[in-house]
Design an enzyme around this catalytic site. Structure first.
Site, PDB file in Angstrom:
ATOM      1  N   GLU A 104     -24.842 -28.790 -34.263  1.00  0.00           N
ATOM      2  CA  GLU A 104     -25.831 -29.775 -34.571  1.00  0.00           C
ATOM      3  C   GLU A 104     -25.745 -30.020 -36.009  1.00  0.00           C
ATOM      4  OE1 GLU A 104     -27.733 -31.583 -32.892  1.00  0.00           O
ATOM      5  OE2 GLU A 104     -27.680 -30.616 -30.836  1.00  0.00           O
ATOM      6  N   TYR A 153     -35.126 -32.354 -37.141  1.00  0.00           N
ATOM      7  CA  TYR A 153     -34.378 -32.641 -35.994  1.00  0.00           C
ATOM      8  C   TYR A 153     -33.687 -31.432 -35.524  1.00  0.00           C
ATOM      9  CZ  TYR A 153     -30.426 -33.759 -32.766  1.00  0.00           C
ATOM     10  OH  TYR A 153     -29.458 -33.854 -31.964  1.00  0.00           O
ATOM     11  N   ASP A 155     -33.868 -37.533 -33.554  1.00  0.00           N
ATOM     12  CA  ASP A 155     -32.769 -38.243 -34.287  1.00  0.00           C
ATOM     13  C   ASP A 155     -32.620 -39.603 -34.011  1.00  0.00           C
ATOM     14  OD1 ASP A 155     -31.384 -38.238 -32.096  1.00  0.00           O
ATOM     15  OD2 ASP A 155     -29.692 -37.374 -32.789  1.00  0.00           O
TER      16      ASP A 155
END
Ligand code: SF4
Length: 381
Positions: free
Chosen positions: A69, A152, A170
């Site tokens: 991520e 997020y 996001d």
């Protein structure tokens, strides 16, 4: 779309479909939560059959989800793949990341950009070693408190790695939800983000939190594409989508225009001495903090005498442009040959081999590195 005048809308048949879709005006005015309530089932079914095979999905440990991520922030999946594999080969777990020398970390990250992400990863890894006995924390507050982890990323780790019903919202998810719900709120505002987060939180299925989070991301990345180019005819939830049903796909999401970037005109000095080039470190804070660079100054300055570098020969060898989020560098590459070995304090001479394998140079200088590849590498072969 035709207003029937009877409180309902009559939608023209879609290509090759022998049925009509009838919707009431009331259904077009559903709240975001109502609009999303029917989303999980078709979305999860579609994801089961269409999910891309990505290495971090094979074994979604907290470390893998976190690393992927962070790498994926502002960066395309295709660009991340080789970095992710290389990074894991060198740092298979959090302890390895915590112990990695900083220069090596920067070298591993070189080319991915946004280098503060790498520094924060390492800070977080060290914090996990010190405060969590090397185990990735599993509660939202502790995850969110890690350096470089925002709402997020914390949501993604909680839902994918720990099976908790925490939304991960996001830009992709904001776009998809704005279209699905027909919401014309500005997706760059905090208010819209809160609203969407709340709406998504209310529909995450408890038995499939990770799949749902990834399915929503996948829909945004592969079908509900940005810039007015969604592939609605392939969309598994097209019959739930307010933007499509209202024929407003090209108007959503609403996004305030970005501020214009500041342009900086720079001269990049490629100072050469016996098949080596001069490098210096950037300041420890700010843009590209702590990385190595070719000395550069605003274009209207002539810094060579201040650096005590007498030129034997000099010429302009190219131009380059690099775009950061808020700044644009317009660079002139200025080659200087010198016979003076002494450099300002903290600078180093680097051979081509050291430039390639030891010093982390931001990709803003790719054009300069390409030039040096010919000059220092090919010429000595
Ligand atoms: Fe996006 Fe089109 Fe699907 Fe709506 S129907 S969610 S606009 S891809």
């Amino acid at each position: 779309m035709i207003n029937t005048g009877t409180g309902g809308f009559f939608l023209a048949p879609l290509k090759d479909q022998a049925f009509y879709v009838i919707m009431t005006e009331i259904s077009l005015r559903r709240s975001p939560v109502e609009s999303l309530a029917q989303l999980p089932l078709p979305l999860l079914e579609w994801f089961r059959d269409n999910a891309r095979s990505l290495p971090w999905r094979a074994e979604p440990t907290p470390y893998h989800v976190w690393l992927s991520e962070i790498m994926l922030q502002q960066t395309r999946v295709a660009a991340v793949l080789p970095y992710y594999q290389r990074f894991l080969a060198e740092c298979p777990d959090i302890a390895d990341l915590a112990a990695l020398p900083e220069d090596r970390l920067m070298k591993l990250w070189q080319g991915l950009g946004y280098y503060s992400r790498a520094r924060n990863l390492q800070k977080a890894a060290r914090l996990i070693m010190e405060q969590h006995a090397g185990l990735f924390p599993s509660d939202y507050a502790s995850i969110r408190a890690l350096p470089g982890v925002g709402d997020y990323t914390a949501g993604a780790i909680c839902s994918i790695a720990f099976g908790k019903p925490v939304p991960a919202v996001d830009g992709n998810v904001l776009r998809v939800v704005a279209r699905l719900t027909g919401d014309s709120g500005d997706i760059t505002t905090l208010q819209m983000k809160r609203q969407v987060t709340q709406a998504v939180a209310s529909v995450i299925p408890l038995h499939a939190t990770g799949a749902f989070t990834q399915a929503l991301m996948e829909l945004g990345a592969t079908v509900c594409l940005p810039n007015g180019a969604p592939l609605c005819e392939r969309c598994p939830v097209q019959n739930l989508c307010a933007a499509r049903l209202q024929n407003r796909v090209d108007q959503l999401p609403v996004k305030a225009p970005k501020k214009t970037r500041r342009v900086e005109e720079l001269t990049v000095w490629l100072i050469l001495f016996q098949q080596k080039v001069a490098l210096r470190r950037r300041p420890a804070k700010g843009l590209l903090a702590g990385l190595w660079e070719f000395p550069n100054e605003p274009a209207d300055r002539s810094p060579l005498s201040g650096w005590n570098i007498p030129p034997q020969a000099e010429e302009i060898v190219g131009h380059a442009k690099h775009i950061f989020t808020h700044i644009e560098w317009h660079m002139t590459l200025h080659q200087v040959e010198t016979a003076e070995e002494e450099l300002p304090s903290g600078w180093v001479w680097a051979t081509w081999d050291e430039l390639s394998h030891r010093y982390a140079i931001p990709n803003a200088f790719d054009r300069a590195v390409g030039f040096l590849n010919k000059k220092l590498n090919n010429e000595v072969e």
